[in-house]
Scaffold this motif. Structure first.
Motif, PDB file in Angstrom:
ATOM      1  N   UNK A  20       0.830  -1.209   0.000  1.00 14.68           N
ATOM      2  CA  UNK A  20       0.000   0.000   0.000  1.00 14.68           C
ATOM      3  C   UNK A  20       0.865   1.260   0.000  1.00 14.68           C
ATOM      4  N   UNK A  21       1.900   1.261   0.834  1.00 16.74           N
ATOM      5  CA  UNK A  21       2.804   2.407   0.947  1.00 16.74           C
ATOM      6  C   UNK A  21       3.483   2.707  -0.389  1.00 16.74           C
ATOM      7  N   UNK A  22       3.856   1.667  -1.105  1.00  8.23           N
ATOM      8  CA  UNK A  22       4.585   1.835  -2.368  1.00  8.23           C
ATOM      9  C   UNK A  22       3.656   1.836  -3.583  1.00  8.23           C
ATOM     10  N   UNK A  23       2.357   1.710  -3.319  1.00 10.82           N
ATOM     11  CA  UNK A  23       1.331   1.746  -4.366  1.00 10.82           C
ATOM     12  C   UNK A  23       1.612   0.748  -5.486  1.00 10.82           C
ATOM     13  N   UNK A  24       1.876  -0.488  -5.081  1.00 11.94           N
ATOM     14  CA  UNK A  24       2.158  -1.550  -6.039  1.00 11.94           C
ATOM     15  C   UNK A  24       0.901  -2.376  -6.271  1.00 11.94           C
ATOM     16  N   UNK A  25       0.665  -2.813  -7.506  1.00 11.27           N
ATOM     17  CA  UNK A  25      -0.493  -3.668  -7.772  1.00 11.27           C
ATOM     18  C   UNK A  25      -0.307  -5.054  -7.153  1.00 11.27           C
ATOM     19  N   UNK A  26      -1.304  -5.510  -6.421  1.00  6.66           N
ATOM     20  CA  UNK A  26      -1.234  -6.810  -5.753  1.00  6.66           C
ATOM     21  C   UNK A  26      -0.985  -7.921  -6.761  1.00  6.66           C
ATOM     22  N   UNK A  27      -1.625  -7.847  -7.919  1.00  8.21           N
ATOM     23  CA  UNK A  27      -1.464  -8.884  -8.944  1.00  8.21           C
ATOM     24  C   UNK A  27      -0.006  -8.970  -9.407  1.00  8.21           C
ATOM     25  N   UNK A  28       0.652  -7.839  -9.531  1.00 10.25           N
ATOM     26  CA  UNK A  28       2.061  -7.827  -9.958  1.00 10.25           C
ATOM     27  C   UNK A  28       2.952  -8.452  -8.889  1.00 10.25           C
ATOM     28  N   UNK A  29       2.678  -8.149  -7.626  1.00  5.07           N
ATOM     29  CA  UNK A  29       3.454  -8.718  -6.523  1.00  5.07           C
ATOM     30  C   UNK A  29       3.260 -10.234  -6.486  1.00  5.07           C
ATOM     31  N   UNK A  30       2.021 -10.689  -6.653  1.00  3.67           N
ATOM     32  CA  UNK A  30       1.749 -12.129  -6.691  1.00  3.67           C
ATOM     33  C   UNK A  30       2.498 -12.798  -7.840  1.00  3.67           C
ATOM     34  N   UNK A  31       2.489 -12.159  -8.998  1.00  2.00           N
ATOM     35  CA  UNK A  31       3.168 -12.734 -10.160  1.00  2.00           C
ATOM     36  C   UNK A  31       4.677 -12.837  -9.924  1.00  2.00           C
ATOM     37  N   UNK A  32       5.277 -11.801  -9.344  1.00  2.00           N
ATOM     38  CA  UNK A  32       6.713 -11.853  -9.034  1.00  2.00           C
ATOM     39  C   UNK A  32       6.986 -12.983  -8.039  1.00  2.00           C
ATOM     40  N   UNK A  51       9.594  -6.779 -12.512  1.00  3.11           N
ATOM     41  CA  UNK A  51       9.412  -5.368 -12.864  1.00  3.11           C
ATOM     42  C   UNK A  51       7.946  -4.984 -12.742  1.00  3.11           C
ATOM     43  N   UNK A  52       7.707  -3.786 -12.203  1.00  5.02           N
ATOM     44  CA  UNK A  52       6.369  -3.207 -12.133  1.00  5.02           C
ATOM     45  C   UNK A  52       6.466  -1.834 -12.762  1.00  5.02           C
ATOM     46  N   UNK A  54       8.075  -0.943 -15.310  1.00  5.80           N
ATOM     47  CA  UNK A  54       9.452  -0.664 -15.702  1.00  5.80           C
ATOM     48  C   UNK A  54      10.424  -0.467 -14.552  1.00  5.80           C
ATOM     49  N   UNK A  55       9.960  -0.620 -13.312  1.00  6.45           N
ATOM     50  CA  UNK A  55      10.843  -0.448 -12.153  1.00  6.45           C
ATOM     51  C   UNK A  55      11.096  -1.805 -11.502  1.00  6.45           C
ATOM     52  N   UNK A  56      12.345  -2.054 -11.083  1.00  3.66           N
ATOM     53  CA  UNK A  56      12.651  -3.335 -10.445  1.00  3.66           C
ATOM     54  C   UNK A  56      12.048  -3.418  -9.044  1.00  3.66           C
ATOM     55  N   UNK A  57      11.411  -4.560  -8.753  1.00  7.21           N
ATOM     56  CA  UNK A  57      10.776  -4.787  -7.454  1.00  7.21           C
ATOM     57  C   UNK A  57      11.257  -6.122  -6.911  1.00  7.21           C
ATOM     58  N   UNK A  58      11.584  -6.146  -5.624  1.00  5.66           N
ATOM     59  CA  UNK A  58      11.963  -7.382  -4.945  1.00  5.66           C
ATOM     60  C   UNK A  58      10.827  -7.803  -4.030  1.00  5.66           C
ATOM     61  N   UNK A  59      10.545  -9.092  -4.037  1.00  6.52           N
ATOM     62  CA  UNK A  59       9.552  -9.693  -3.157  1.00  6.52           C
ATOM     63  C   UNK A  59      10.289 -10.733  -2.320  1.00  6.52           C
ATOM     64  N   UNK A  60      10.187 -10.620  -0.998  1.00  7.03           N
ATOM     65  CA  UNK A  60      10.850 -11.574  -0.106  1.00  7.03           C
ATOM     66  C   UNK A  60       9.778 -12.478   0.494  1.00  7.03           C
ATOM     67  N   UNK A  61      10.006 -13.789   0.356  1.00  8.06           N
ATOM     68  CA  UNK A  61       9.049 -14.779   0.843  1.00  8.06           C
ATOM     69  C   UNK A  61       9.677 -15.647   1.913  1.00  8.06           C
ATOM     70  N   UNK A  62       8.879 -15.966   2.923  1.00 10.85           N
ATOM     71  CA  UNK A  62       9.244 -17.021   3.866  1.00 10.85           C
ATOM     72  C   UNK A  62       8.717 -18.292   3.211  1.00 10.85           C
ATOM     73  N   UNK A  63       9.565 -19.295   3.112  1.00 12.58           N
ATOM     74  CA  UNK A  63       9.147 -20.518   2.426  1.00 12.58           C
ATOM     75  C   UNK A  63       8.017 -21.184   3.180  1.00 12.58           C
ATOM     76  N   UNK A  64       7.025 -21.746   2.526  1.00 15.60           N
ATOM     77  CA  UNK A  64       6.990 -21.949   1.088  1.00 15.60           C
ATOM     78  C   UNK A  64       6.344 -20.809   0.299  1.00 15.60           C
ATOM     79  N   UNK A  65       5.395 -20.044   0.889  1.00 16.30           N
ATOM     80  CA  UNK A  65       4.715 -19.059   0.042  1.00 16.30           C
ATOM     81  C   UNK A  65       4.138 -17.846   0.782  1.00 16.30           C
ATOM     82  N   UNK A  69       7.843  -9.141   2.738  1.00 18.82           N
ATOM     83  CA  UNK A  69       8.086  -7.735   2.449  1.00 18.82           C
ATOM     84  C   UNK A  69       8.253  -7.540   0.945  1.00 18.82           C
ATOM     85  N   UNK A  70       8.058  -6.301   0.522  1.00 18.22           N
ATOM     86  CA  UNK A  70       8.151  -5.919  -0.881  1.00 18.22           C
ATOM     87  C   UNK A  70       8.792  -4.549  -0.938  1.00 18.22           C
ATOM     88  N   UNK A  71       9.711  -4.363  -1.863  1.00 15.71           N
ATOM     89  CA  UNK A  71      10.325  -3.041  -1.998  1.00 15.71           C
ATOM     90  C   UNK A  71      10.885  -2.852  -3.395  1.00 15.71           C
TER      91      UNK A  71
END
Length: 87
Positions: A20-32, A51-52, A54-65, A69-71
């Motif tokens: 929400x803070x970074x105004x990222x689309x949830x669907x894009x985060x899920x896809x990454x 990429x969201x 055209x900007x690089x985005x990192x998604x950090x996951x605790x295994x398995x899913x 965090x996202x940044x």
């Protein structure tokens, strides 16, 4: 040949706030989280990149899913090296 994909990710409260803070689309985060390029991985966590708009985005996951965090990758000076498992 069918590719194995991760089940639909679960969002940690911290990740929701960051999305929400970074105004990222949830669907894009899920896809990454599901098919992004693995940048770094250890026994309990994995960092994926995509990429969201055209900007690089990192998604950090605790295994398995669980997305923890996202940044935007340009928010910090990256010293992350890509590691590959030995075969």
């Amino acid at each position: 040949m069918k590719l194995k994909t991760m089940s639909k990710p679960v969002f940690d409260g911290h990740a929701v706030r960051r999305i929400l803070e970074r105004r990222l689309p949830v669907e894009a985060v899920e896809q990454i989280a599901q098919v992004g390029v693995t940048v770094q991985e250890n026994g309990t966590r994995v960092m994926k990149r995509g990429d969201v708009n055209g900007k690089p985005v990192h998604v950090v996951l605790a295994k398995p899913n669980t997305i923890i965090t996202v940044y935007s990758a340009d928010e910090w000076e990256s010293t992350v090296a890509v590691r590959r498992k030995r075969q």
